[in-house]
Enzyme design. Structure first.
Site, PDB file in Angstrom:
ATOM      1  N   LYS A  25       0.850  -1.191   0.000  1.00  0.00           N
ATOM      2  CA  LYS A  25       0.000   0.000   0.000  1.00  0.00           C
ATOM      3  C   LYS A  25       0.880   1.234   0.000  1.00  0.00           C
ATOM      4  O   LYS A  25       1.537   1.512   1.011  1.00  0.00           O
ATOM      5  CB  LYS A  25      -0.900  -0.011   1.239  1.00  0.00           C
ATOM      6  CG  LYS A  25      -1.891  -1.182   1.252  1.00  0.00           C
ATOM      7  CD  LYS A  25      -2.650  -1.281   2.555  1.00  0.00           C
ATOM      8  CE  LYS A  25      -3.643  -2.451   2.510  1.00  0.00           C
ATOM      9  NZ  LYS A  25      -4.241  -2.736   3.822  1.00  0.00           N
ATOM     10  N   GLY A  45      -7.518  -4.333   1.512  1.00  0.00           N
ATOM     11  CA  GLY A  45      -8.685  -4.254   2.395  1.00  0.00           C
ATOM     12  C   GLY A  45      -8.237  -4.135   3.832  1.00  0.00           C
ATOM     13  O   GLY A  45      -7.052  -3.986   4.116  1.00  0.00           O
ATOM     14  N   ALA A  83      -2.209  -8.394   9.572  1.00  0.00           N
ATOM     15  CA  ALA A  83      -1.565  -9.649   9.211  1.00  0.00           C
ATOM     16  C   ALA A  83      -1.762 -10.736  10.268  1.00  0.00           C
ATOM     17  O   ALA A  83      -2.075 -11.886   9.931  1.00  0.00           O
ATOM     18  CB  ALA A  83      -0.074  -9.391   8.984  1.00  0.00           C
ATOM     19  N   LYS A  87      -5.118   5.858   3.253  1.00  0.00           N
ATOM     20  CA  LYS A  87      -5.536   5.589   4.643  1.00  0.00           C
ATOM     21  C   LYS A  87      -4.345   5.505   5.582  1.00  0.00           C
ATOM     22  O   LYS A  87      -4.466   5.777   6.778  1.00  0.00           O
ATOM     23  CB  LYS A  87      -6.418   4.335   4.721  1.00  0.00           C
ATOM     24  CG  LYS A  87      -5.727   2.997   4.431  1.00  0.00           C
ATOM     25  CD  LYS A  87      -5.089   2.333   5.621  1.00  0.00           C
ATOM     26  CE  LYS A  87      -4.220   1.159   5.207  1.00  0.00           C
ATOM     27  NZ  LYS A  87      -3.449   0.583   6.317  1.00  0.00           N
ATOM     28  N   THR A 117      -7.588   0.961  10.387  1.00  0.00           N
ATOM     29  CA  THR A 117      -6.243   1.462  10.686  1.00  0.00           C
ATOM     30  C   THR A 117      -6.283   2.681  11.593  1.00  0.00           C
ATOM     31  O   THR A 117      -5.305   2.960  12.284  1.00  0.00           O
ATOM     32  CB  THR A 117      -5.495   1.764   9.362  1.00  0.00           C
ATOM     33  OG1 THR A 117      -5.839   0.773   8.403  1.00  0.00           O
ATOM     34  CG2 THR A 117      -4.009   1.715   9.550  1.00  0.00           C
ATOM     35  N   SER A 139      -2.052  -1.068  14.353  1.00  0.00           N
ATOM     36  CA  SER A 139      -1.560  -0.421  13.130  1.00  0.00           C
ATOM     37  C   SER A 139      -0.224   0.266  13.402  1.00  0.00           C
ATOM     38  O   SER A 139      -0.115   1.066  14.340  1.00  0.00           O
ATOM     39  CB  SER A 139      -2.582   0.612  12.632  1.00  0.00           C
ATOM     40  OG  SER A 139      -1.924   1.586  11.831  1.00  0.00           O
TER      41      SER A 139
END
Ligand SMILES: NC(=O)c1ccc[n+]([C@@H]2O[C@H](COP(=O)([O-])OP(=O)(O)OC[C@H]3O[C@@H](n4cnc5c(N)ncnc54)[C@H](O)[C@@H]3O)[C@@H](O)[C@H]2O)c1
Ligand SMILES: O=P(O)(O)OC[C@H](O)CO
Length: 325
Positions: A100, A128, A132, A183, A240, A246
């Site tokens: 990302k 999405g 993890a 994001k 997030t 995050s």
């Protein structure tokens, strides 16, 4: 379809764990200690400690091994993807982008980088709300697979999807990518709110106004509004911006507590992509005349150009206007 995962960080390892349910899966790791740890102990002690890994994951540090696989899941940090593709064997049939970010040097989204590096591959984006460690332990997750060629995407989905790993198809490649990249920057901003103790109202306002920035930028790049409001956009933004799981949110929390970005970024082995996306995203937004005040504030904080109090005052003193502006 033989699958290779390119990148042995937390997300690459989690994706290999999912793919291994459908057959042997190659996992290329840059660090020899990561490949050795998986081969010897069935655990990625460096990037995903504590998760027992499938015996169907075959670790390697040799990019030449990728030649045996038809589909590669690209999970390197965004800034390194082009270099890794250039060092890899010729194009696979399918290249599925799972990182990302936006390439700093070129200002390109990763699907544009991939098309340049591998012109013969069918390029897709898998994105999405996906921490993890949750995916690797089999917790329910839903994500978007965006591809221009639907038949190729269906083949990839048939190989990867599981009841707890639900893949929704889309043909909006740019939309799926913009959500994931933007994001991360907004999650840093939400972390700042948490670290500075600005309250839940402020965080919700940031999510909503940040989503407005994501939408303005995405529409300008040809993304569709419904993609930005879906799993890879709003869904991932909400995840997030809500949790210290995050890395981006945690980085922002440290900034909000008054620690300098240089100290927070030093010696970290895990990647907080928002720190690399913020400057290039701000640059692109300014070039294209897209108003992104929260992104600019995060960029200033990361670069040490302004304090938390200064960017807060700047955001709160913006002229009052209609919500759709
Ligand atoms: N961790 C997650 O939950 C998650 C979920 C979805 C997407 N992602 C995205 O996946 C991508 C990879 O993140 P991660 O969490 O797997 O990484 P990580 O933070 O767990 O590990 C860092 C990774 O960077 C790699 N790296 C460092 N320097 C490199 C170089 N010079 N060349 C190539 N690789 C290098 C390391 O080998 C390692 O794989 C990022 O774009 C991230 O935004 C992460
Ligand atoms: O830990 P972060 O901030 O990189 O976020 C991980 C994933 O992108 C969440 O979907």
């Amino acid at each position: 379809m033989r699958i290779a995962v390119v990148g042995g960080g937390a997300w690459g390892t989690a994706l290999a764990q999912v793919a291994a349910q459908g057959g042997e899966t190659l996992l290329w790791a840059r660090e020899p200690e990561v490949a050795a740890s998986i081969a010897d102990t069935r655990e990625n002690k460096l990037f995903l400690p504590g998760v027992p890994l499938s015996s169907a994951i075959r670790p390697t540090t040799d990019l030449a091994d990728l030649a045996a696989c038809e589909a590669w899941l690209m999970v390197t940090p965004a800034q390194h993807m082009r270099r890794v593709l250039e060092a890899a064997p010729p194009s696979p049939r399918a290249l599925i982008l799972c990182s990302k970010g936006i390439e700093e040097s070129s200002g390109q989204l990763l699907h544009q980088v991939a098309r340049e590096a591998c012109p013969d591959a069918a390029v897709m984006v898998l994105s999405g709300p996906t921490f993890a460690h949750e995916v690797a332990t089999g917790l329910p997750t839903a994500l978007t697979l965006a591809a221009e060629i639907e038949a190729e995407a269906e083949t990839v989905r048939a190989r990867l999807a599981r009841p707890a790993f639900r893949i929704y198809l889309s043909d909006d490649v740019a939309g799926a990518e913009v959500g994931g990249a933007v994001k991360n920057v907004l999650a840093i901003a939400c972390g700042v709110v948490e670290g500075r103790g600005l309250g839940q109202n402020a965080r919700a306002a940031l999510i909503a106004r940040g989503f407005a920035e994501m939408t303005r930028f995405g529409l300008g790049r040809g993304a569709r509004a419904e993609t930005l409001a879906g799993l890879s956009g709003l869904g991932d933004l909400v995840l997030t911006c809500s949790s210290t799981s995050s890395r981006n949110f945690s980085l922002g929390k440290g900034l909000g507590q008054g620690r300098p970005a240089t100290e927070l970024m030093a010696d970290r082995r895990t990647v907080a992509e928002g720190a690399f996306t913020a400057p290039v995203l701000r640059r692109l937004a300014e070039q294209e005349g897209v108003d992104m005040p929260i992104v600019a504030a995060v960029d200033d904080l990361l670069a040490g150009r302004a304090s938390v109090d200064a960017v807060l005052e700047r955001l709160l003193s913006r002229p009052l206007r209609t919500e759709r502006a």
